[in-house]
Design a protein around this motif. Sequence first.
Motif, PDB file in Angstrom:
ATOM      1  N   GLY A  80       0.817  -1.208   0.000  1.00 42.12           N
ATOM      2  CA  GLY A  80       0.000   0.000   0.000  1.00 42.12           C
ATOM      3  C   GLY A  80       0.853   1.261   0.000  1.00 42.12           C
ATOM      4  O   GLY A  80       0.555   2.230  -0.705  1.00 42.12           O
ATOM      5  N   ARG A  81       1.926   1.249   0.768  1.00 43.88           N
ATOM      6  CA  ARG A  81       2.799   2.425   0.845  1.00 43.88           C
ATOM      7  C   ARG A  81       3.477   2.719  -0.486  1.00 43.88           C
ATOM      8  O   ARG A  81       3.796   3.875  -0.790  1.00 43.88           O
ATOM      9  CB  ARG A  81       3.847   2.222   1.933  1.00 43.88           C
ATOM     10  N   LYS A  82       3.702   1.690  -1.297  1.00 44.58           N
ATOM     11  CA  LYS A  82       4.371   1.889  -2.580  1.00 44.58           C
ATOM     12  C   LYS A  82       3.529   2.722  -3.541  1.00 44.58           C
ATOM     13  O   LYS A  82       4.069   3.379  -4.431  1.00 44.58           O
ATOM     14  CB  LYS A  82       4.693   0.531  -3.222  1.00 44.58           C
ATOM     15  N   ARG A  83       2.214   2.660  -3.369  1.00 43.83           N
ATOM     16  CA  ARG A  83       1.345   3.407  -4.283  1.00 43.83           C
ATOM     17  C   ARG A  83       0.690   4.619  -3.592  1.00 43.83           C
ATOM     18  O   ARG A  83      -0.187   5.260  -4.147  1.00 43.83           O
ATOM     19  CB  ARG A  83       0.267   2.490  -4.857  1.00 43.83           C
ATOM     20  N   TYR A  84       1.162   4.936  -2.408  1.00 43.65           N
ATOM     21  CA  TYR A  84       0.559   6.049  -1.656  1.00 43.65           C
ATOM     22  C   TYR A  84       0.973   7.393  -2.242  1.00 43.65           C
ATOM     23  O   TYR A  84       2.132   7.617  -2.592  1.00 43.65           O
ATOM     24  CB  TYR A  84       0.971   5.975  -0.180  1.00 43.65           C
ATOM     25  N   GLU A  85       0.027   8.302  -2.332  1.00 43.06           N
ATOM     26  CA  GLU A  85       0.284   9.667  -2.754  1.00 43.06           C
ATOM     27  C   GLU A  85      -0.253  10.619  -1.708  1.00 43.06           C
ATOM     28  O   GLU A  85      -1.423  10.544  -1.336  1.00 43.06           O
ATOM     29  CB  GLU A  85      -0.398   9.952  -4.099  1.00 43.06           C
ATOM     30  N   SER A  86       0.613  11.497  -1.233  1.00 39.00           N
ATOM     31  CA  SER A  86       0.204  12.457  -0.215  1.00 39.00           C
ATOM     32  C   SER A  86      -0.478  13.645  -0.868  1.00 39.00           C
ATOM     33  O   SER A  86      -0.602  13.738  -2.085  1.00 39.00           O
ATOM     34  CB  SER A  86       1.419  12.929   0.589  1.00 39.00           C
ATOM     35  N   LEU A  87      -0.868  14.622  -0.050  1.00 34.96           N
ATOM     36  CA  LEU A  87      -1.486  15.831  -0.586  1.00 34.96           C
ATOM     37  C   LEU A  87      -0.519  16.613  -1.457  1.00 34.96           C
ATOM     38  O   LEU A  87      -0.907  17.319  -2.382  1.00 34.96           O
ATOM     39  CB  LEU A  87      -1.955  16.732   0.576  1.00 34.96           C
ATOM     40  N   ASN A  88       0.792  16.444  -1.174  1.00 36.28           N
ATOM     41  CA  ASN A  88       1.813  17.160  -1.936  1.00 36.28           C
ATOM     42  C   ASN A  88       2.393  16.312  -3.048  1.00 36.28           C
ATOM     43  O   ASN A  88       3.351  16.706  -3.707  1.00 36.28           O
ATOM     44  CB  ASN A  88       2.939  17.607  -1.010  1.00 36.28           C
ATOM     45  N   GLY A  89       1.823  15.041  -3.203  1.00 33.05           N
ATOM     46  CA  GLY A  89       2.391  14.128  -4.189  1.00 33.05           C
ATOM     47  C   GLY A  89       1.964  14.447  -5.614  1.00 33.05           C
ATOM     48  O   GLY A  89       1.072  15.212  -5.854  1.00 33.05           O
TER      49      GLY A  89
END
Length: 264
Positions: free
Chosen positions: A255-264
């Motif tokens: 899951g972390r590999k495809r995570y995008e933050s608000l700034n991503g």
Amino acid sequence: MYFKKSLNVLKILLRFSIKRFTLYKFDSIMNIIASLIFLIGSIFFWVVITDAGFYISDWSLKEILIFIAFSELFFGIDEYLFSSASDFWMLIFSGNLDTQLTRPFDPRKRFIILNMNFIGLLTTCIKFVVIVSISKYSFYIPNLLIGIFIVIIGSISFMFLRFTISYLGFWLEKMDALTEICHCLTKFNKYPNIIFPRLIKLCFTTIFPFYFFSTFPAELVTNKLTTNNLIILCIAMIGNFFLWININKIVWKRGRKRYESLNG
């Protein structure tokens, strides 16, 4: 050093829980009263069933009370310590997980610790002692302590299951329905799992940790297990525990590999 820091955080949260209890006295007292009403209703249900002549595999009322005690213990540990794991997806969905990942403390542990309710846990422990006392069942203290340990292991296994479902937030959007499903799964501890068909009981011991919520510890304390059954259930409990630890790790990493933050 890490253990000391964690202990200091727990001390701060304990003081916070006490202050919150004293600040919102009426709300806290009403929560306790509601919990007691629910408990009395549960006990009354089994008393009526027993008086009517219905029995579950030769379980006496005293043994049912032992089961209810472990059922309440599991519910309290899960509700007041680990239930917030089902809401971890909100941190993922909001895009703010990266603010936690940059900190030296695991965001999952931090999320759990910040949502613990120690006053609720204390109330649960008191209820457990009271129910065991009024059952007037003769048991061995070591068996009772082992039963408590089993409930804790079952609660932690279920916490990993909750987290694993929350990680679906990496792929899906809002997950309120799945959160509600997780909360509903705790209802399996309200009735002895021996009432289910053999296949379901097998699933509840090898795949899901439901059998270890209250049925297994109650059977242990009331001496309903043969040596072979005890060994098999202990192996199943350990296997189930490590199963969900590993599933939790795998889904978390992917899951972390495809995570995008608000700034991503």
